[in-house]
Design a protein around this motif. Structure first.
Motif, mmCIF file in Angstrom:
data_model
loop_
_atom_site.group_PDB
_atom_site.id
_atom_site.type_symbol
_atom_site.label_atom_id
_atom_site.label_comp_id
_atom_site.label_asym_id
_atom_site.label_seq_id
_atom_site.Cartn_x
_atom_site.Cartn_y
_atom_site.Cartn_z
ATOM 1 N N ILE A 185 0.747 -0.610 0.199
ATOM 2 C CA ILE A 185 0.084 -0.236 -0.337
ATOM 3 C C ILE A 185 0.870 1.159 -0.049
ATOM 4 C CG2 ILE A 185 -2.004 1.698 1.456
ATOM 5 C CD1 ILE A 185 -2.530 -1.772 2.199
ATOM 6 N N GLU A 186 0.770 1.892 -0.978
ATOM 7 C CA GLU A 186 1.727 2.997 -0.888
ATOM 8 C C GLU A 186 0.444 4.984 0.259
ATOM 9 O OE1 GLU A 186 4.140 3.126 -0.949
ATOM 10 O OE2 GLU A 186 4.328 1.035 -2.066
ATOM 11 N N TYR A 187 0.902 5.366 -0.431
ATOM 12 C CA TYR A 187 -0.527 6.818 0.071
ATOM 13 C C TYR A 187 -1.438 7.415 -0.104
ATOM 14 C CZ TYR A 187 -0.239 10.713 3.559
ATOM 15 O OH TYR A 187 -0.249 11.535 4.521
ATOM 16 N N GLY A 188 -2.644 6.108 0.154
ATOM 17 C CA GLY A 188 -4.152 6.029 -0.094
ATOM 18 C C GLY A 188 -4.737 5.342 -1.025
ATOM 19 N N SER A 189 -2.958 4.148 -1.815
ATOM 20 C CA SER A 189 -3.687 3.878 -3.125
ATOM 21 C C SER A 189 -2.568 2.071 -2.348
ATOM 22 C CB SER A 189 -2.462 4.305 -4.349
ATOM 23 O OG SER A 189 -3.166 5.444 -3.893
ATOM 24 N N GLN A 190 -3.682 1.393 -2.976
ATOM 25 C CA GLN A 190 -3.110 -0.435 -2.980
ATOM 26 C C GLN A 190 -2.746 -0.994 -4.448
ATOM 27 O OE1 GLN A 190 -3.762 -3.110 -0.325
ATOM 28 N NE2 GLN A 190 -2.093 -3.271 -1.622
ATOM 29 N N PHE A 191 -1.681 -1.409 -4.866
ATOM 30 C CA PHE A 191 -1.335 -1.674 -5.569
ATOM 31 C C PHE A 191 -1.414 -3.294 -5.877
ATOM 32 C CE2 PHE A 191 1.997 1.669 -7.191
ATOM 33 C CZ PHE A 191 1.442 2.407 -6.389
ATOM 34 N N LEU A 192 -1.390 -3.632 -6.972
ATOM 35 C CA LEU A 192 -1.638 -4.834 -7.318
ATOM 36 C C LEU A 192 -0.840 -4.498 -8.584
ATOM 37 C CD1 LEU A 192 -5.794 -5.694 -7.860
ATOM 38 C CD2 LEU A 192 -4.096 -5.963 -5.736
ATOM 39 N N SER A 193 0.299 -6.168 -8.490
ATOM 40 C CA SER A 193 1.346 -6.960 -9.613
ATOM 41 C C SER A 193 0.213 -7.591 -10.350
ATOM 42 C CB SER A 193 2.136 -7.278 -9.434
ATOM 43 O OG SER A 193 2.711 -7.632 -9.654
ATOM 44 N N LEU A 194 -0.355 -8.008 -11.612
ATOM 45 C CA LEU A 194 -0.844 -8.679 -12.641
ATOM 46 C C LEU A 194 -0.303 -8.889 -13.585
ATOM 47 C CD1 LEU A 194 -3.800 -6.655 -11.946
ATOM 48 C CD2 LEU A 194 -3.658 -8.429 -10.457
ATOM 49 N N GLY A 195 -0.270 -10.065 -14.014
ATOM 50 C CA GLY A 195 0.447 -10.726 -14.938
ATOM 51 C C GLY A 195 1.482 -10.696 -14.591
ATOM 52 N N GLY A 196 2.674 -10.909 -15.217
ATOM 53 C CA GLY A 196 3.976 -11.497 -15.335
ATOM 54 C C GLY A 196 4.246 -12.482 -16.226
ATOM 55 N N VAL A 197 5.819 -13.405 -16.273
ATOM 56 C CA VAL A 197 5.935 -14.946 -17.213
ATOM 57 C C VAL A 197 5.727 -15.590 -16.102
ATOM 58 C CG1 VAL A 197 8.549 -14.256 -15.785
ATOM 59 C CG2 VAL A 197 8.171 -15.813 -17.962
ATOM 60 N N HIS A 198 5.829 -15.520 -14.253
ATOM 61 C CA HIS A 198 5.250 -16.424 -13.674
ATOM 62 C C HIS A 198 3.892 -16.983 -13.725
ATOM 63 C CE1 HIS A 198 5.093 -19.308 -10.163
ATOM 64 N NE2 HIS A 198 3.844 -18.560 -9.930
ATOM 65 N N HIS A 199 3.042 -16.997 -14.408
ATOM 66 C CA HIS A 199 1.738 -16.773 -14.168
ATOM 67 C C HIS A 199 1.828 -16.742 -16.458
ATOM 68 C CE1 HIS A 199 0.385 -15.415 -10.736
ATOM 69 N NE2 HIS A 199 0.641 -14.417 -10.504
ATOM 70 N N LEU A 200 1.740 -16.303 -16.877
ATOM 71 C CA LEU A 200 1.914 -16.884 -18.226
ATOM 72 C C LEU A 200 2.827 -17.912 -18.679
ATOM 73 C CD1 LEU A 200 3.231 -13.250 -20.028
ATOM 74 C CD2 LEU A 200 0.725 -14.842 -20.212
ATOM 75 N N THR A 201 3.605 -18.366 -17.464
ATOM 76 C CA THR A 201 4.693 -19.879 -18.718
ATOM 77 C C THR A 201 4.065 -20.764 -17.729
ATOM 78 O OG1 THR A 201 6.696 -18.676 -17.721
ATOM 79 C CG2 THR A 201 5.755 -18.353 -20.028
ATOM 80 N N GLY A 202 4.415 -20.648 -16.266
ATOM 81 C CA GLY A 202 5.070 -21.413 -14.559
ATOM 82 C C GLY A 202 3.950 -21.874 -15.151
#
Ligand code: SF4
Length: 519
Positions: free
Chosen positions: A180-197
């Motif tokens: 969480i940054e100042y007033g915002s929640q961050f998500l990380s979506l996609g990436g090679v792990h989900h595409l290929t792993g």
């Protein structure tokens, strides 16, 4: 319609004046012998589709049109804001006299440009143009990216789920909750792990999600142990079916600091409820500076510095991102020996001002609800007024430091170095990018600044996205560029196989080089 374009004399020549033969490049590998004669083979990605007449390949980006492998879309030219279409219409009409246009009215983007794959192939468009009289080259391609992801910033103080929780789309894991940054929640979506792993299905669903996010479409997500989200770049996020309105003005401590003076004289105590840092005015340095006396309030949670409390409640969908619906539940009691007294006036408010309540202590030092005075109400409304609209922002991160560079130069590390030395302007669909420091060419771009439908995909699975490298003609020659492949912009315009779209408003013109100081 096409104008006859004289072959450029300076391209294909070395700086020492010696001419060089164009490199012998086998652009397409040979199709298998058993392939039906009327099929065409696409080798724009490793799937190597064999496409029947009138049909499309597996990604819909290429088709067999009358026995010719054809890109279904065409290269997108971005029109410079304020430029007159008449400038290049004259070129289109074939009335070009061969003179280079000093300020190119269009920019050849990577959207629809086709790819460099297989990677020994020079980029599909290597375009010479001029900006403010300076000779430039833009190397244009659609990259096929397995190493790419989206970082999503969700402006909300609502609790969306635990850090590191898995984020799912249509049941498949596609990312995770990050900080969480100042007033915002961050998500990380996609990436090679989900595409290929993971499983084939996980890769396919992750790829579909990524393409939709990049193309600024709405996507539905479920956080494990948390909220259901609908996110779309540049739009308000929808959390558990409710559209977010306000981004908080600050944490509880910051809110106390911002509004202390405006409350002074109208309140005896203010508690700004926040999941991370709850603020208590009389104990806070802001209250001390106003000579506010202690109130004997005893708050739950862990005291940090004066007037700042952590963990007053659990995270949740209630006040200030906590799980509380009753604000008094975070007050353990009142100490008469430290200033608590009947008639003491207490404001409790959240960091967005969406939740607020006014109390007065009775003879037993129990807070009793009371009508909020107008002067206090005005400050609560001002908290809301100072909240910015809640938005979901989608940033695309991609690694272009690999084989894609071979489409630019025969000495790829020189491209990497030139970018780090700010000799090259890297853009994605003409939009400005941030190039991460350190090794490689890792770019990050706000998809809202890219033209609509900039992203595609191939079923490997991987994302297809535009990328352009613009530099001075001399610098391109020096880094070992494919000089014999340079075409003039005017030559492209003299044809008709392109589409002109408006450059998104507010972006710097992509032909402006880093540090050039020109508009
Ligand atoms: S998936 Fe698309 S790019 Fe890849 S080979 Fe098939 S048609 Fe070509």
């Amino acid at each position: 319609m096409s104008a006859s374009v004289p072959p450029p004399t300076e391209f294909g020549a070395r700086s020492d004046g010696q001419s060089v033969a164009p490199p012998v490049v086998l652009e397409h590998s040979r199709a298998p012998e058993r392939m039906a004669a009327d099929k065409v083979r696409c080798d724009a990605c490793p799937v190597l589709c064999q496409i029947s007449p009138g049909k499309l390949g597996a990604c819909d980006r290429y088709g067999n049109v009358d026995g010719v492998l054809t890109r279904t879309d065409t290269v997108h030219l971005l029109k410079r804001p304020g430029s007159e279409a008449v400038e290049w219409k004259a070129l289109q009409a074939g009335s070009w006299d061969g003179t280079l246009v000093d300020d190119a009215p269009v920019f050849v983007s990577g959207i629809g440009a086709s790819t460099t794959y297989p990677d020994y192939k020079p980029a599909p468009f290597i375009i010479a143009s001029r900006h403010q009289g300076v000779d430039l080259v833009t190397v244009v391609t659609e990259g096929i990216f397995s190493y790419c992801s989206f970082k999503v910033k969700i402006d909300t103080d609502r609790y969306l789920g635990p850090e590191q929780a898995t984020v799912r789309h249509r049941g498949e894991a596609v990312g995770h909750v990050t900080t969480i940054e100042y007033g915002s929640q961050f998500l990380s979506l996609g990436g090679v792990h989900h595409l290929t792993g993971g499983s084939k299905k996980e890769g396919r669903i992750a790829c579909e999600l990524m393409m939709a996010l990049g193309n600024q479409q709405a996507v539905d997500l479920q956080i494990e142990g948390g909220a259901a989200l609908t996110l779309q770049a540049g739009r308000a996020p929808i959390v558990d079916g409710v559209e977010e309105q306000r981004m908080r003005v600050g944490c509880g401590s910051a809110t106390v600091g911002i509004f202390a003076q405006q409350w002074h004289g109208h309140v005896d105590e203010v508690v700004v409820v926040d999941d991370h840092i709850t603020g208590v005015l009389s104990e806070h340095q802001a209250g001390k500076c106003l000579d506010m006396p202690p109130t004997g309030i005893c708050l739950r949670g862990r005291k940090s510095t004066p007037g700042r409390y952590f963990q007053v409640a659990n995270p949740g969908g209630g006040w200030g991102g906590t799980d509380i619906e009753d604000p008094l539940s975070i007050i353990e009691g009142w100490d008469a020996t430290r200033g608590a007294r009947p008639g003491l006036r207490l404001l409790m408010v959240s960091t967005t001002g969406e939740d607020s309540a006014w109390f007065v202590l009775d003879e037993a030092l129990v807070p009793q609800p009371a009508p909020m005075p107008a002067a206090v109400k005005r400050v609560v409304e001002r908290i809301g007024e100072n909240c910015e609209p809640s938005l979901a922002s989608v940033l695309y991160v991609a690694g272009a430091g690999g084989s894609l560079r071979a489409g630019v130069t025969d000495n790829p590390v020189r491209l990497t170095r030139s970018i780090k030395e700010l000799l090259v302007n890297v853009t994605c669909g003409g939009a400005p990018v941030y190039v991460w420091p350190g090794g490689g060419i890792t770019v990050m771009v706000d998809v809202a600044r890219m033209p609509a439908a900039s992203f595609g995909s191939v079923p490997t699975p991987a994302i297809v996205s535009p990328i352009e490298f613009t530099m001075r003609l001399d610098d391109y020659r020096a880094l070992g560029g494919h000089m014999s492949r340079v075409r003039r912009l005017e030559e492209v315009l003299a044809g008709s196989d392109y589409r002109v779209v408006d450059a998104p408003a507010g972006n710097p013109w992509p032909l402006r080089l880093p540090g050039a100081g020109t508009p």
